[in-house]
Enzyme design. Structure first.
Site, short mmCIF file in Angstrom:
data_model
loop_
_atom_site.label_atom_id
_atom_site.label_comp_id
_atom_site.label_asym_id
_atom_site.label_seq_id
_atom_site.Cartn_x
_atom_site.Cartn_y
_atom_site.Cartn_z
N LYS A 125 0.87 -1.19 0.00
CA LYS A 125 0.00 0.00 0.00
C LYS A 125 0.90 1.23 0.00
O LYS A 125 2.03 1.18 0.46
CB LYS A 125 -0.86 0.02 1.27
N ASP A 165 -7.21 4.31 -4.11
CA ASP A 165 -7.79 4.21 -2.77
C ASP A 165 -8.38 5.59 -2.50
O ASP A 165 -8.67 6.32 -3.47
CB ASP A 165 -6.72 3.82 -1.72
#
Ligand code: NDP
Ligand code: 2IT
Length: 443
Positions: A125, A165
Site C-alpha cells: 500500500k 484508494d
C-alpha cells in the site's frame, strides 16, 4: 506471557506512535491466538516476527508547484509488506491524514485480503499526505508526475502494482501511468484501475462496491434470506459507497443514507444513485448538494452516527469511522448485518458490541476484496493483451466473492465459532500466506 502477547508488546515498542498499525495487527493476532498457539511451527519459524515486519518501507519527498507558482513539499510512501503470494499489490491513498502508521495498517490488511482472493498477489500500500480537495486538474497532474518520478523505480508489473484508494481514482491513475510510461519507456500494466483506453478493466470501477453486495448476498443466502426488501445505511459517497449503493438498489434494497466528511443525507424514499454520481463523480461537489434534487431527502452537517434504523449497515468511508456510539445506535435500532466496505472502519470497541449482540459481521478484508480481485484480473488481461467483456469480469467477481465467503465460513466452523467471520477470514488468509512463506525458506 504467550508468544502472541510478547509479539504485540514488541510491535508496539518497535513501531511507536503507529496506532492504526498496532490496532490492525492486534485484531488479527488476538482472533487467531488459539490457532497459532496450537501450532508450534509458527513460533519455531518466527512467523509472527516475519509477518509483521514489512519486506520494504519506502518514504520519499514529493515537490510540486501550484497554479500560482508556489512550491509545496509532501511525503510519499510505499510499504511493500509481503510478496509470498505474488507481486506487492494495493492502492495509493492521497489524504492529509496519511502517515506511515496508516499505510502500514492498510498494507498489512492487504496481505490477508489478497490471500483470500486466491489470486497471485502479495500485499502492499502507498500514498501521500497530499490533499486533493480544492486542487485544480493541473495541480493534481503535477503532483502525480512528481510522485511517480520517485515511485517508478520501486514498482513494475512483476514487482509491485499500485492502484486507487481514498483520493486516487481513474484521473490520478491516468497521470501516474503517463509519467511511469514516459520515464521507463515501457507500456505495461504496472498500475490498475486504468482508463479503458489504456489497459483498464471493465467492472474495476464497480468492483469493490459490487463485491461487497455479492458477499453480503452470499452470506444471507446461507441463512435463506435475501437483500431484496431490506433497508441499507451506507457511509461515504466515494468509489466504494457509490457502487455498493448502486448494487444494493439493483438487488431490491432501499438505501437510506450516504455521507462525506462534512455531513450526511437521509432520503426516506431511497437514495437516487444517479444524483449522487452526478454530484460526486462529475461535479466533485459536497453531498449536501443532493437535497437540491430531492424533496424526500434531508441533509445534516457533521459526522454520521448511524442514527437511521436499517437492516444492513455498510461503512464505506474510512478507518475507525464506526465507533461505540454508532454501534449502539445500530444495535438499538435492530440492525441485522454489518459488512465493511472500507478498510477497518469499525473500531475494536464497536466490533465487540456487534459480537455481544450477535450481529452478523463481515470484516473488510473479506467483504471489500472485490476491488483488488478485479485489479488482479486487470493484470491478467494486460499480460494477455486482451480485454474481457463486462459480464465476464463481473461473473468472475461473483465467483471470487462466493469463494471468499465459503473460505471464511468453513474456517469459522472448523475452528469452533460458526458465525465468527472475523476469525474465519484471519485464519484463512493467515494459513495461505504463511504456508507460502514457510515453503520459500527463511526470507
Ligand atoms: P474515495 O476517495 O472515493 O471516497 C472516500 C469517501 O469517504 C468520501 O465520501 C470521503 O468524503 C469519505 N471520507 C474519507 N475520509 C473521511 C474521513 N476522515 N471522515 C469522513 N469521511 C471520510 O475512496 P474509496 O471509496 O475508494 O475508499 C473508501 C474506503 O474503502 C477506504 O477505506 C478504502 O481504503 C477502502 N477500499 C477501497 C477500495 C477501492 O477499490 N477503491 C477497495 C477496498 C477498500 P470526503 O470526500 O468529504 O473526503
Ligand atoms: O484497499 C484496497 O483493496 C484497494 N484500495 C484496492 C487495491 C487494488 O490494488 O486494487
Amino acid at each position: 506471557m504467550s508468544y502472541i502477547t510478547r509479539q504485540l508488546e514488541r510491535i508496539k515498542k518497535q513501531n511507536p506512535g503507529e496506532l492504526e498499525f498496532h490496532q490492525a495487527v492486534g485484531e488479527v493476532l488476538r482472533t487467531i491466538e488459539p490457532y497459532i498457539l496450537s501450532n508450534p511451527i509458527y513460533e519455531k519459524e518466527a512467523i509472527i516476527e516475519r509477518l509483521t515486519e514489512p519486506e520494504r518501507q519506502i518514504k520519499f519527498r514529493v515537490v510540486w508547484m501550484d497554479d500560482n507558482g508556489k512550491v509545496h513539499v509532501n511525503r510519499g510512501y510505499r510499504v511493500q509488506f509481503n510478496s509470498a503470494l505474488g507481486p506487492y499489490k494495493g492502492g495509493l491513498r492521497f489524504h492529509p491524514s496519511v502517515n506511515m502508521g496508516i499505510i502500514k495498517f492498510l498494507s498489512f490488511e492487504q496481505i490477508f485480503k489478497n490471500a483470500l482472493t486466491g489470486l497471485p498477489i502479495g500485499g502492499g500500500k502507498g500514498g501521500s499526505d497530499f490533499d486533493p480537495k480544492g486542487k485544480s486538474d493541473r495541480e493534481i497532474m503535477r503532483f502525480c508526475q512528481s510522485f511517480m518520478t520517485e515511485l517508478y523505480r520501486h514498482i513494475g508489473p512483476n514487482t509491485d502494482v499500485p492502484a486507487g484508494d481514498i483520493g486516487v481514482g481513474a484521473r490520478e491513475i491516468g497521470y501516474l501511468f503517463g509519467q511511469y510510461k514516459k520515464i521507463k519507456n515501457v507500456y505495461e500494466g504496472t498500475l490498475t484501475g486504468k482508463n479503458l483506453l489504456f489497459g483498464g478493466s471493465l467492472a474495476r470501477k464497480e468492483a469493490t462496491g459490487y463485491g461487497l453486495l455479492y458477499i453480503t448476498q452470499e452470506m444471507l443466502n446461507s441463512r435463506n434470506e435475501d437483500i431484496n426488501g431490506k433497508t441499507v445505511c451506507i457511509s461515504g459517497s466515494g468509489n466504494v459507497a457509490i457502487y455498493a449503493a448502486e448494487k444494493a438498489i439493483a438487488m431490491g434494497a432501499k438505501v437510506l443514507t450516504m455521507c462525506d466528511s462534512t455531513g450526511w443525507i437521509y432520503d426516506k424514499d431511497g437514495v437516487d444513485i444517479n444524483i449522487v454520481k452526478k454530484i460526486k463523480e462529475e461535479n466533485r461537489q459536497r453531498i449536501s448538494e443532493y437535497v437540491k434534487y430531492r424533496k424526500s431527502a434531508e441533509y445534516k452537517d457533521g459526522k454520521f452516527e448511524w442514527t437511521v434504523p436499517c437492516d444492513i449497515a455498510l461503512p464505506c468511508a474510512t478507518q475507525n469511522e464506526l465507533t461505540e456510539i454508532g454501534a449502539k445506535n445500530l444495535v438499538n435500532n435492530g440492525v441485522k448485518v454489518v459488512a465493511e466496505g472500507a478498510n477497518m472502519p469499525t473500531t475494536a470497541e464497536a466490533t465487540e458490541i456487534f459480537k455481544e449482540n450477535s450481529i452478523i459481521f463481515l470484516p473488510g478484508k473479506a467483504a471489500n476484496a472485490g476491488g483488488v480481485a478485479v485489479s488482479a484480473l486487470e493484470m491478467s488481461q494486460n499480460s494477455l493483451r486482451v480485454a474481457w467483456e463486462f459480464e465476464e469480469v463481473d461473473n468472475k467477481l461473483k465467483l471470487i466473492m462466493k469463494n471468499i465467503f465459503n473460505q471464511i465460513s468453513d474456517c469459522a466452523k472448523e475452528y469452533g465459532k460458526a458465525e465468527d467471520y472475523v476469525m474465519g477470514a484471519n485464519i484463512a488468509g493467515f494459513k495461505r500466506v504463511t504456508e507460502a512463506m514457510i515453503a520459500q525458506g527463511l526470507l
